[in-house]
Enzyme design. Structure first.
Site, PDB file in Angstrom:
ATOM      1  N   ARG A  60       0.802  -1.222   0.000  1.00  0.00           N
ATOM      2  CA  ARG A  60       0.000   0.000   0.000  1.00  0.00           C
ATOM      3  C   ARG A  60       0.842   1.284   0.000  1.00  0.00           C
ATOM      4  O   ARG A  60       0.552   2.229  -0.719  1.00  0.00           O
ATOM      5  CB  ARG A  60      -0.856  -0.061   1.274  1.00  0.00           C
ATOM      6  N   HIS A 257      -1.605 -26.789  10.459  1.00  0.00           N
ATOM      7  CA  HIS A 257      -0.379 -27.472  10.879  1.00  0.00           C
ATOM      8  C   HIS A 257      -0.688 -28.731  11.711  1.00  0.00           C
ATOM      9  O   HIS A 257      -0.110 -29.795  11.499  1.00  0.00           O
ATOM     10  CB  HIS A 257       0.506 -26.545  11.711  1.00  0.00           C
TER      11      HIS A 257
HETATM   12  C1  BG6 Z   1       2.161 -19.688  11.363  1.00  0.00           C
HETATM   13  C2  BG6 Z   1       1.230 -19.097  12.388  1.00  0.00           C
HETATM   14  O1  BG6 Z   1       1.449 -20.410  10.403  1.00  0.00           O
HETATM   15  O2  BG6 Z   1       3.070 -20.554  11.997  1.00  0.00           O
HETATM   16  C3  BG6 Z   1       1.991 -18.415  13.514  1.00  0.00           C
HETATM   17  O3  BG6 Z   1       0.396 -18.155  11.759  1.00  0.00           O
HETATM   18  C4  BG6 Z   1       3.056 -19.324  14.064  1.00  0.00           C
HETATM   19  O4  BG6 Z   1       1.112 -17.998  14.540  1.00  0.00           O
HETATM   20  C5  BG6 Z   1       3.891 -19.908  12.946  1.00  0.00           C
HETATM   21  O5  BG6 Z   1       3.859 -18.570  14.949  1.00  0.00           O
HETATM   22  C6  BG6 Z   1       4.884 -20.917  13.458  1.00  0.00           C
HETATM   23  O6  BG6 Z   1       5.701 -21.347  12.429  1.00  0.00           O
HETATM   24  P1  BG6 Z   1       7.058 -22.077  12.754  1.00  0.00           P
HETATM   25  O7  BG6 Z   1       7.579 -22.499  11.444  1.00  0.00           O
HETATM   26  O8  BG6 Z   1       7.900 -21.069  13.461  1.00  0.00           O
HETATM   27  O9  BG6 Z   1       6.708 -23.210  13.643  1.00  0.00           O
END
Ligand code: BG6
Length: 502
Positions: A60, A257
């Site tokens: 933006r 996840h």
């Molecule tokens: C993201 C989430 O998908 O994954 C976050 O939106 C989280 O909230 C992150 O902190 C964690 O990713 P990683 O790879 O650090 O475990």
């Protein structure tokens, strides 16, 4: 690799700053993006001097290319200034509002210039790294301005779209988003990102389970007592309040996840190690996760919020958004019938830890009851992060004259064994998008099943929130202290089955 241009929507946001630019830079340093100024022309006779890759940040605020490069440098803190100096020559900026055509039209001009420099239609990747509310709008403009079609008529094969999670807010909105995508792109052009699929440790689970003949025979309800998945982060929501407060931990990490971690444990062997067979196996596993009925949510799911959350920046002072959730559910396959899965995730927890524990049925007492058996016997610990590795807890006799039993750990550590730190998952995600490999990306059916599961929980929670509802206290929001393992009720969830979190 063919020349490409990578357009990042939301180029100054959290994801671009913390994951995408650092991963692109690392790939660049490793030489995986090609020589930055190599003559990339397909037609050498034309003596074009195009670059091997271009990155355009779309956001933006007004910046020149130089200002944007400087800003990104300040955000990324590159560890190698010389390499960074070369890398940023390939970064450009396009100012634009997501809901106004002007920026998209100017983007077309930039892309055309790059095509001309290179002397060919180069691969265009549109990466949607914005707040999810903007996805539909951006997709609409990609379609109406024909950006989605790439350069030249009918050459849409040269464009790809990567779309971040959360993919929708619930089952219905996820389906709508998917429908919209399908009107614009072919399935082979769509990359629905869940970076956990790109994590080395998660990829390794297929190899570990199906390449080692010794685990498959015991990977079932005859030998497994229960499964635990823990996803804990020490950090809170940092400066992401405007994103997180409308989302919550369930949509942020459980829908994607955690469902994928469960699938990695519960899936059947893919027919082959090909893209569709692996995705079939994953989709089958997620579909088999038994939904918790909304009326049972209060007894099967614990919802928590860390103390002080309501004072975080951009969070509503009376927010009921959950920063912690723990749940128990079953996976309805012959292999896992009757095996409970206990899954928990939280922010502001005691430790950074993502781990899967497969707890095997205790048989020690058959022979050693009178000598005292450890409470828990064999556990297979799959450490997703940090200290990536796998451990097996076994029972052993303590040295000495008396018979006394204890548990000991056998360990494999990626770093010790291979002498390298595992790569950030986004490096894999980006390389796969660029090479067109969709194996580690969600297919619609995987998303539908996981949203179906999560939506039922959300429905259970909103029953409680419904005005005048007699069930007002059914799914309370438990406040927990920062730096702990979440509310005590999460311990009760597993404790009432005579088990405890490891
Ligand atoms: C993201 C989430 O998908 O994954 C976050 O939106 C989280 O909230 C992150 O902190 C964690 O990713 P990683 O790879 O650090 O475990």
């Amino acid at each position: 690799m063919s020349p490409f241009v990578f357009v990042i929507f939301g180029a100054t946001g959290d994801l671009a700053r913390n994951k995408l630019f650092p991963a692109l830079f690392k790939l660049f340093k490793n030489g995986q993006l090609g020589d930055p100024v190599r003559q990339a022309s397909f037609d050498k006779t034309q003596d074009k001097q195009g670059k091997q890759f271009y990155i355009i940040g779309f956001a933006r605020r007004p910046f020149t290319n130089e200002e944007f490069r400087k800003l990104i440098g300040e955000m990324v803190h590159p560890d190698d200034q010389n390499a960074w100096g070369e890398f940023i020559q390939n970064i450009y900026y396009q100012q634009g509002l997501f809901d106004q055509e002007k920026g998209y039209l100017q983007l077309i001009e930039k892309l055309n210039t790059f095509d001309q420099e290179v002397g060919a239609c180069i691969t265009r990747v549109f990466y949607l790294a914005t707040q999810p509310d903007n996805y539909e709008t951006i997709l609409g403009f990609l379609q109406s301005t024909k950006l989605s079609e790439g350069c030249g008529q009918g050459s849409s094969k040269w464009t790809r779209v990567a779309i971040e999670k959360p993919f929708g807010k619930d089952l219905k909105t996820a389906q709508m988003l998917d429908k919209k995508l399908a009107t614009i792109f072919d399935e082979k052009q769509i990359f629905r990102v869940d970076h956990y699929l790109g994590k080395e440790t998660v990829q390794n689970m297929i190899a570990f389970r199906f390449a080692n003949g010794i685990f498959e025979p015991v990977w079932n309800n005859k030998y497994i007592d229960h499964v635990q998945v823990t996803w804990d982060e020490k950090e809170g929501i940092k400066d992401r309040g405007d994103f997180f407060d409308g989302v919550g931990i369930l949509r942020d990490v459980a829908q994607n996840h955690l469902m994928q971690l469960v699938a990695a444990v519960s899936m059947e062997q893919p027919k082959s190690f090909s893209k569709e067979d692996v995705r079939d196996a994953r989709a089958g596993a997620i579909k088999a996760i038994e939904c918790i009925n909304p009326e049972d949510v209060s007894s099967a799911v614990v919802r928590g919020q860390y103390e002080g959350y309501r004072h975080e920046k951009d969070v509503s002072p009376d927010s009921t958004t959950e920063t912690f959730a723990a749940m128990k559910f079953f996976v309805n396959t012959p292999r896992f019938t009757g095996v409970p899965f206990y899954v928990r995730a939280g922010k502001k927890m005691a430790q950074n830890l993502v781990e899967i524990n497969i707890v095997f049925i205790q048989t020690c007492h058959i022979l050693f009851k009178e000598y005292g058996c450890p409470e828990i016997g064999n556990v297979l610990k799959i450490r997703i992060q940090p200290d990536e590795g796998i451990g097996m807890r076994v029972i052993a006799k303590r040295p000495g004259g008396k018979v006394a039993l204890e548990t000991v750990d056998m360990k494999f550590s990626y770093e010790d064994e291979f002498g390298v730190k595992v790569n950030d998952a986004y490096e894999k995600v980006l390389m796969d998008i660029l090479s067109g490999d969709q194996m580690l990306f969600n297919r619609s059916d995987e998303l539908e099943s996981s949203w179906e599961f999560i939506t039922k929980i959300l429905q259970g929670w909103s029953r409680e929130a419904g005005s005048g509802s007699a069930r007002k206290n059914e799914s309370p929001l438990y406040v927990y202290k920062q730096g702990t393992w979440g509310p005590a009720e999460a311990n009760e969830l597993i404790g009432k089955d005579g088990r405890k979190w490891l």
